[in-house]
Design a protein around this motif. Structure first.
Motif, PDB file in Angstrom:
ATOM      1  N   VAL A 186     -17.580 -39.815  21.611  1.00 52.52           N
ATOM      2  CA  VAL A 186     -17.680 -39.197  19.813  1.00 52.52           C
ATOM      3  C   VAL A 186     -16.627 -39.978  18.754  1.00 52.52           C
ATOM      4  CG1 VAL A 186     -18.740 -38.010  18.232  1.00 52.52           C
ATOM      5  CG2 VAL A 186     -19.993 -37.646  20.451  1.00 52.52           C
ATOM      6  N   GLU A 187     -16.654 -40.586  18.557  1.00 55.57           N
ATOM      7  CA  GLU A 187     -15.347 -40.587  17.412  1.00 55.57           C
ATOM      8  C   GLU A 187     -14.074 -39.815  17.325  1.00 55.57           C
ATOM      9  OE1 GLU A 187     -13.558 -43.680  13.785  1.00 55.57           O
ATOM     10  OE2 GLU A 187     -15.271 -42.920  13.496  1.00 55.57           O
ATOM     11  N   PHE A 188     -14.843 -38.835  16.880  1.00 56.50           N
ATOM     12  CA  PHE A 188     -13.670 -37.508  16.612  1.00 56.50           C
ATOM     13  C   PHE A 188     -14.453 -36.202  16.448  1.00 56.50           C
ATOM     14  CE2 PHE A 188     -14.983 -39.106  12.179  1.00 56.50           C
ATOM     15  CZ  PHE A 188     -15.721 -38.279  12.024  1.00 56.50           C
ATOM     16  N   GLY A 189     -14.496 -35.078  16.855  1.00 59.94           N
ATOM     17  CA  GLY A 189     -14.222 -33.568  16.801  1.00 59.94           C
ATOM     18  C   GLY A 189     -14.500 -33.077  18.687  1.00 59.94           C
ATOM     19  N   GLY A 190     -14.428 -34.115  18.901  1.00 57.87           N
ATOM     20  CA  GLY A 190     -14.612 -33.335  20.533  1.00 57.87           C
ATOM     21  C   GLY A 190     -16.040 -32.897  20.941  1.00 57.87           C
ATOM     22  N   LYS A 191     -16.613 -34.228  20.628  1.00 59.76           N
ATOM     23  CA  LYS A 191     -17.787 -33.951  21.399  1.00 59.76           C
ATOM     24  C   LYS A 191     -18.492 -34.793  22.269  1.00 59.76           C
ATOM     25  CE  LYS A 191     -19.556 -32.284  17.243  1.00 59.76           C
ATOM     26  NZ  LYS A 191     -20.129 -31.968  15.672  1.00 59.76           N
ATOM     27  N   ASP A 192     -17.236 -35.312  23.290  1.00 62.19           N
ATOM     28  CA  ASP A 192     -17.554 -36.647  24.384  1.00 62.19           C
ATOM     29  C   ASP A 192     -18.407 -35.574  25.586  1.00 62.19           C
ATOM     30  OD1 ASP A 192     -16.093 -38.001  22.433  1.00 62.19           O
ATOM     31  OD2 ASP A 192     -14.531 -38.425  24.253  1.00 62.19           O
ATOM     32  N   ALA A 193     -19.303 -36.515  25.794  1.00 66.98           N
ATOM     33  CA  ALA A 193     -20.355 -35.915  27.025  1.00 66.98           C
ATOM     34  C   ALA A 193     -20.012 -36.992  28.383  1.00 66.98           C
ATOM     35  CB  ALA A 193     -21.674 -35.605  26.393  1.00 66.98           C
ATOM     36  N   TYR A 194     -20.942 -36.514  29.352  1.00 70.01           N
ATOM     37  CA  TYR A 194     -21.086 -37.749  30.086  1.00 70.01           C
ATOM     38  C   TYR A 194     -22.401 -37.642  31.077  1.00 70.01           C
ATOM     39  CZ  TYR A 194     -16.105 -38.522  29.614  1.00 70.01           C
ATOM     40  OH  TYR A 194     -15.380 -38.655  29.421  1.00 70.01           O
ATOM     41  N   GLY A 195     -22.787 -37.877  31.622  1.00 69.39           N
ATOM     42  CA  GLY A 195     -24.442 -37.482  31.933  1.00 69.39           C
ATOM     43  C   GLY A 195     -24.533 -38.574  33.614  1.00 69.39           C
ATOM     44  N   ALA A 196     -25.897 -37.975  34.472  1.00 69.83           N
ATOM     45  CA  ALA A 196     -26.216 -38.663  35.279  1.00 69.83           C
ATOM     46  C   ALA A 196     -27.674 -38.320  35.926  1.00 69.83           C
ATOM     47  CB  ALA A 196     -25.263 -38.352  36.338  1.00 69.83           C
ATOM     48  N   MET A 197     -28.312 -38.954  36.203  1.00 67.56           N
ATOM     49  CA  MET A 197     -29.283 -38.308  36.810  1.00 67.56           C
ATOM     50  C   MET A 197     -29.576 -39.254  38.522  1.00 67.56           C
ATOM     51  SD  MET A 197     -33.526 -38.599  35.428  1.00 67.56           S
ATOM     52  CE  MET A 197     -33.287 -36.808  34.741  1.00 67.56           C
ATOM     53  N   VAL A 198     -29.788 -38.404  39.495  1.00 69.96           N
ATOM     54  CA  VAL A 198     -30.909 -39.517  40.275  1.00 69.96           C
ATOM     55  C   VAL A 198     -32.478 -40.002  41.062  1.00 69.96           C
ATOM     56  CG1 VAL A 198     -30.385 -38.237  42.240  1.00 69.96           C
ATOM     57  CG2 VAL A 198     -30.735 -39.837  42.965  1.00 69.96           C
ATOM     58  N   GLY A 199     -33.088 -40.966  41.040  1.00 71.24           N
ATOM     59  CA  GLY A 199     -34.254 -40.145  40.995  1.00 71.24           C
ATOM     60  C   GLY A 199     -34.730 -40.990  42.448  1.00 71.24           C
ATOM     61  N   TYR A 200     -36.085 -40.597  42.930  1.00 68.41           N
ATOM     62  CA  TYR A 200     -36.599 -41.285  44.170  1.00 68.41           C
ATOM     63  C   TYR A 200     -38.836 -41.610  43.574  1.00 68.41           C
ATOM     64  CZ  TYR A 200     -39.583 -41.467  48.337  1.00 68.41           C
ATOM     65  OH  TYR A 200     -40.329 -42.179  49.451  1.00 68.41           O
ATOM     66  N   ASP A 201     -38.958 -42.480  43.644  1.00 67.24           N
ATOM     67  CA  ASP A 201     -40.514 -42.261  43.240  1.00 67.24           C
ATOM     68  C   ASP A 201     -41.221 -43.189  44.345  1.00 67.24           C
ATOM     69  OD1 ASP A 201     -40.920 -43.330  39.918  1.00 67.24           O
ATOM     70  OD2 ASP A 201     -39.058 -43.151  40.577  1.00 67.24           O
ATOM     71  N   HIS A 202     -42.668 -42.288  44.952  1.00 73.08           N
ATOM     72  CA  HIS A 202     -42.899 -42.726  45.916  1.00 73.08           C
ATOM     73  C   HIS A 202     -44.216 -43.178  45.336  1.00 73.08           C
ATOM     74  CE1 HIS A 202     -45.063 -43.082  49.848  1.00 73.08           C
ATOM     75  NE2 HIS A 202     -45.923 -42.543  49.179  1.00 73.08           N
ATOM     76  N   PHE A 203     -45.209 -44.744  45.644  1.00 67.62           N
ATOM     77  CA  PHE A 203     -46.553 -44.799  44.837  1.00 67.62           C
ATOM     78  C   PHE A 203     -47.071 -45.266  46.456  1.00 67.62           C
ATOM     79  CE2 PHE A 203     -42.543 -47.082  42.774  1.00 67.62           C
ATOM     80  CZ  PHE A 203     -43.275 -46.903  41.668  1.00 67.62           C
ATOM     81  N   PHE A 204     -48.043 -44.389  45.828  1.00 64.11           N
ATOM     82  CA  PHE A 204     -49.375 -44.536  46.824  1.00 64.11           C
ATOM     83  C   PHE A 204     -50.430 -45.771  46.433  1.00 64.11           C
ATOM     84  CE2 PHE A 204     -48.436 -40.439  45.911  1.00 64.11           C
ATOM     85  CZ  PHE A 204     -48.175 -39.276  46.883  1.00 64.11           C
ATOM     86  N   THR A 205     -50.338 -46.268  45.613  1.00 61.37           N
ATOM     87  CA  THR A 205     -50.329 -47.456  44.455  1.00 61.37           C
ATOM     88  C   THR A 205     -49.748 -47.896  43.850  1.00 61.37           C
ATOM     89  OG1 THR A 205     -52.261 -46.709  43.045  1.00 61.37           O
ATOM     90  CG2 THR A 205     -53.733 -46.335  44.983  1.00 61.37           C
ATOM     91  N   PRO A 206     -49.535 -48.825  43.545  1.00 59.75           N
ATOM     92  CA  PRO A 206     -49.235 -50.052  42.784  1.00 59.75           C
ATOM     93  C   PRO A 206     -48.769 -49.291  41.525  1.00 59.75           C
ATOM     94  CG  PRO A 206     -50.165 -51.393  44.050  1.00 59.75           C
ATOM     95  CD  PRO A 206     -51.022 -50.600  44.201  1.00 59.75           C
ATOM     96  N   ARG A 207     -49.764 -48.066  40.604  1.00 62.15           N
ATOM     97  CA  ARG A 207     -50.043 -47.731  39.662  1.00 62.15           C
ATOM     98  C   ARG A 207     -50.430 -45.978  39.522  1.00 62.15           C
ATOM     99  NH1 ARG A 207     -51.902 -50.965  34.847  1.00 62.15           N
ATOM    100  NH2 ARG A 207     -52.397 -52.587  35.458  1.00 62.15           N
ATOM    101  N   LEU A 208     -50.049 -45.506  40.951  1.00 61.90           N
ATOM    102  CA  LEU A 208     -49.909 -44.282  41.119  1.00 61.90           C
ATOM    103  C   LEU A 208     -48.425 -43.761  42.383  1.00 61.90           C
ATOM    104  CD1 LEU A 208     -51.514 -41.851  41.072  1.00 61.90           C
ATOM    105  CD2 LEU A 208     -53.085 -42.445  43.031  1.00 61.90           C
ATOM    106  N   ALA A 209     -47.834 -42.832  41.645  1.00 61.34           N
ATOM    107  CA  ALA A 209     -46.524 -42.515  41.857  1.00 61.34           C
ATOM    108  C   ALA A 209     -46.627 -41.731  42.408  1.00 61.34           C
ATOM    109  CB  ALA A 209     -45.471 -43.352  41.592  1.00 61.34           C
TER     110      ALA A 209
END
Length: 379
Positions: A315-338
């Protein structure tokens, strides 16, 4: 679209930025192909036959959150995919030319379903009619996908449970405006693909009296894209007016400028992406917001998928910077169900209080963390 994984042709359509126009065959990006069926027929079905289909997504999850000053458990819907119902229709009108229509409504599964909260009806996610031609491209009218940063810049597709969804929002300020992924009252045109290259443009009209204050044009944008088996490049620019805001007793609308650059590359075992986006507000007291996102998707065979996203919000000013991270795992029982497991966090700097996925942030600088386990089904 078949009931299995996305085909090479439909994946190429998906790579065009959710704009179903003819594209080069794409054998790469198998991780994206695994999750592509959740976008529905309009986004990834490039056929020219007659079709009438109802479709949708059901997603439910349980999560535990901790922000330093608050902890809790949540049961809800839409952790990985927005719950939705839609109807897609397509009919040929000439050789290699079809008329398409799609209406899509979102809903919740946490006590505020459409049946229990009638005020949510009419807030359509998608309501579009399109004329698509192999030779002449595609013309769209309605509430349709705009020219902004595509959702797949985030490997978690800008879902409710992803930190990207909240870090990509503009910093608070007078005249700051969040550009809808699917702006309403829009006319858009996408060219046919030529040697992997395509271009598109859109204009959104001010037919909502409150939002437009009588202005004919609310905003518009353009994008240029290159797609082949291993590489996707995308550049876009948009200019939209904010909602009216009170400036010492006078209603005022402020221009917002959105710029975005993305690159996606398939290395074989995994694919990666890097996106830069910036929003400038034409009002000196409102800061600009810059977001840089790196993503990784790696299939583990045909039934398992891992994903990672790293996000930096400046953010340009105001000390409002932030960082984010996410890790995920998907298991598919079928191509449309996970089923899925997602672990994410946001690190707020001293004056920042960005939260996500229903995690309370009681003080600036708190760092919300979230672990969710869920299941989704596309039909």
């Amino acid at each position: 679209m078949n009931k299995g994984y996305a085909t090479a042709a439909s994946l190429a359509v998906f790579a065009q930025g959710l704009a179903p126009v003819p594209a080069a065959q794409a054998d790469g990006f198998p991780g994206i192909a695994m999750i592509a069926p959740g976008f529905g027929y309009y986004a990834i079905d490039s056929g020219f036959d007659s079709k009438l289909k109802a479709y949708g997504t059901l997603d439910a999850f349980a999560s535990y959150h901790d922000s330093g000053h608050s902890t809790g458990i949540q049961l809800g819907g839409g952790g990985a995919w927005t719950n939705k119902l839609g109807v897609y229709a397509r009919t040929p009108v000439a050789t290699d030319t079809v008329l398409e229509m799609d209406v899509e409504e979102g809903f919740n599964v946490n006590g505020n379903t459409v049946g229990q909260d009638w005020s949510s009806i009419g807030a359509l996610r998608l309501a579009v009619a399109a004329l698509r031609s192999r030779e002449y491209g595609k013309l769209e009218v309605g509430k349709t996908y705009g020219m902004g940063t595509p959702t797949y810049a985030d490997p978690f597709l800008a879902s409710y449970g992803s930190p990207y969804t909240y870090l990509a929002l503009p910093a608070a300020g007078k005249g700051a405006y969040y550009l809808d992924l699917r702006p309403k009252h829009t006319v858009a045109y996408t060219t046919p693909t030529f040697h992997g290259w395509s271009a598109a443009g859109a204009a959104s009209f001010g037919l909502d009296d409150h939002a437009s204050e009588g202005r004919t044009l609310r905003g518009g944008g353009a994008k240029v894209q290159y797609t082949d088996k291993r590489l996707i490049l995308l550049a876009s620019f948009n200019r939209y007016l904010s909602d009216p805001w009170d400036d010492n007793g006078t209603l005022k609308q402020t221009a917002n400028y959105y710029k975005s650059l993305s690159a996606f590359y398939d290395f074989g075992p995994f694919s990666s992406s890097l996106t830069w986006q910036r929003q400038d507000v034409d009002y000196s007291a409102s800061p600009s917001t810059t977001v840089v996102t790196a993503g990784f998707i790696m299939p583990l065979g045909k039934r398992d998928l891992t994903r990672l996203v790293l996000v930096k919000r400046s953010v340009e000013f105001g000390g409002k910077d932030a960082y984010g991270a996410m890790v995920g795992y998907d298991h598919f029982f079928t191509p449309r169900l996970a089923t899925y497991v997602h672990l994410g966090m946001i690190s707020n700097q001293r004056n920042s209080a960005v939260t996500y996925a229903g995690t309370p942030v009681e003080q600036t600088g708190d760092d919300p963390q979230n672990l969710s386990v869920g299941v989704y089904y596309h039909f």
